[in-house]
Design a protein around this motif. Structure first.
Motif, mmCIF file in Angstrom:
data_model
loop_
_atom_site.group_PDB
_atom_site.id
_atom_site.type_symbol
_atom_site.label_atom_id
_atom_site.label_comp_id
_atom_site.label_asym_id
_atom_site.label_seq_id
_atom_site.Cartn_x
_atom_site.Cartn_y
_atom_site.Cartn_z
ATOM 1 N N GLU A 177 -4.285 7.674 -13.109
ATOM 2 C CA GLU A 177 -2.845 7.439 -13.001
ATOM 3 C C GLU A 177 -2.483 6.802 -11.660
ATOM 4 O OE1 GLU A 177 -3.683 11.829 -12.028
ATOM 5 O OE2 GLU A 177 -4.359 10.309 -13.459
ATOM 6 N N ALA A 178 -3.239 7.122 -10.608
ATOM 7 C CA ALA A 178 -2.960 6.536 -9.295
ATOM 8 C C ALA A 178 -3.341 5.057 -9.269
ATOM 9 C CB ALA A 178 -3.725 7.294 -8.211
ATOM 10 N N ALA B 135 -3.368 4.834 -2.696
ATOM 11 C CA ALA B 135 -3.763 5.359 -4.000
ATOM 12 C C ALA B 135 -5.040 6.170 -3.853
ATOM 13 C CB ALA B 135 -3.982 4.235 -5.008
ATOM 14 N N GLU C 8 -3.411 3.072 -11.889
ATOM 15 C CA GLU C 8 -2.429 2.375 -12.725
ATOM 16 C C GLU C 8 -1.114 2.195 -11.976
ATOM 17 O OE1 GLU C 8 -0.719 0.343 -15.812
ATOM 18 O OE2 GLU C 8 -2.827 0.787 -15.405
ATOM 19 N N ALA C 9 -0.699 3.217 -11.221
ATOM 20 C CA ALA C 9 0.529 3.094 -10.419
ATOM 21 C C ALA C 9 0.362 2.024 -9.345
ATOM 22 C CB ALA C 9 0.874 4.441 -9.791
ATOM 23 N N GLU D 194 0.865 -1.338 -10.986
ATOM 24 C CA GLU D 194 2.279 -1.592 -11.237
ATOM 25 C C GLU D 194 3.008 -1.997 -9.963
ATOM 26 O OE1 GLU D 194 3.683 1.967 -13.050
ATOM 27 O OE2 GLU D 194 2.666 1.594 -14.970
ATOM 28 N N GLN D 195 2.702 -1.319 -8.864
ATOM 29 C CA GLN D 195 3.342 -1.643 -7.595
ATOM 30 C C GLN D 195 2.948 -3.037 -7.122
ATOM 31 O OE1 GLN D 195 2.599 1.171 -4.424
ATOM 32 N NE2 GLN D 195 3.552 -0.136 -2.874
#
Length: 254
Positions: free
Chosen positions: A70-71, A64, A73-74, A77-78
């Motif tokens: 956004e990175a 990330a 947050e991604a 999620e991962q």
């Protein structure tokens, strides 16, 4: 009495760096499962993951850009999809650049330090603290700051500006989330001996050590030990702290 992080999951940003690797091993040795964040060094992340798994820990690597909301947050999620929620966040990543005087330092360097020192921590807090609050089991946010913020030496301006901004975020956040038993603290290393120094035989520096009360440079393991303490239940009543691990080279006044 011992540090026991069994059942906890820790995310370490910049975990493939010299200090990050030692922190990952140290938290894992205390029982924590480890999320290895990296930006570019996938090979080192994979190597570290194998090492931690060999210790009997669950581990995963995740890429990330921590300067992008956004990175981050991604990444959350991962992580939650593959290994579960995070109990301990260690914000260690920082953008490297060439130090020079204020008059010569590129404006972009100040921006990079703001993004990696201030905004990284804002994004990490927004991504991971809400689930800590929801679970009601407390949590830990630990940021790696620096002794430089109390020195203000020539050439340090962009780094000091970024880390001082980080300090402000941490102190305010500590007040805002304290009621949820989430602690927010900073570890401020001095000039630390790492594997790079050991490989190059550059552990000693007399000019620096002359001003350090303990007359030596600290080690990466000594920094990691303080991080492990702050990650544990032993530190449950410490929050909003800036803790130098510098052999007394800097001493915040009251």
């Amino acid at each position: 009495m011992s540090i026991d992080l069994s059942g906890k999951t820790a995310l370490i940003t910049g975990a493939t760096g010299d200090l990050g690797r030692v922190m990952a091993r140290t938290l894992a040795s205390a029982g924590a499962d480890i999320i290895i964040h990296y930006n570019r060094n996938a090979d080192k992340a994979a190597e570290l993951q194998r090492e931690l798994e060999a210790m009997g820990r669950r581990a995963m690597s995740v890429q990330a850009d921590i300067t992008k909301a956004e990175a981050v947050e991604a990444m959350r999620e991962q992580v939650e999809r593959e290994i579960g929620t995070v109990d301990i966040v260690v914000a260690n990543a920082v953008i490297q650049y060439e130090w020079t005087t204020v008059l010569q330092q590129a404006p972009e360097d100040y921006i990079s330090q703001f993004e990696s020192c201030v905004m990284q921590n804002v994004y990490l807090a927004k991504a991971f603290i809400p689930s800590m609050i929801e679970r009601g089991a407390g949590g830990r946010l630990i940021g790696i700051n620096t002794e430089c913020v109390l020195q203000n030496f020539e050439g340090q301006s962009a780094y000091v500006a970024g880390k001082r901004g980080m300090d402000g975020v941490y102190r305010v956040l500590a007040r805002e989330v304290g009621e949820h038993q989430i602690t927010v603290n900073q570890v401020a290393p001095g000039w630390t001996v790492s594997d790079r120094d050991r490989e190059r035989n550059t552990e000693r520096n007399e000019a620096y050590e002359r001003n350090v009360p303990l007359k030596r440079r600290g080690t990466d393991q000594e920094i990691a030990n303080v991080v492990a303490f702050l990650a544990s239940n032993l530190s449950g009543y410490i929050t909003g702290a800036y803790i130098p691990v510098s052999g007394g080279n800097v001493m915040p006044a009251i």
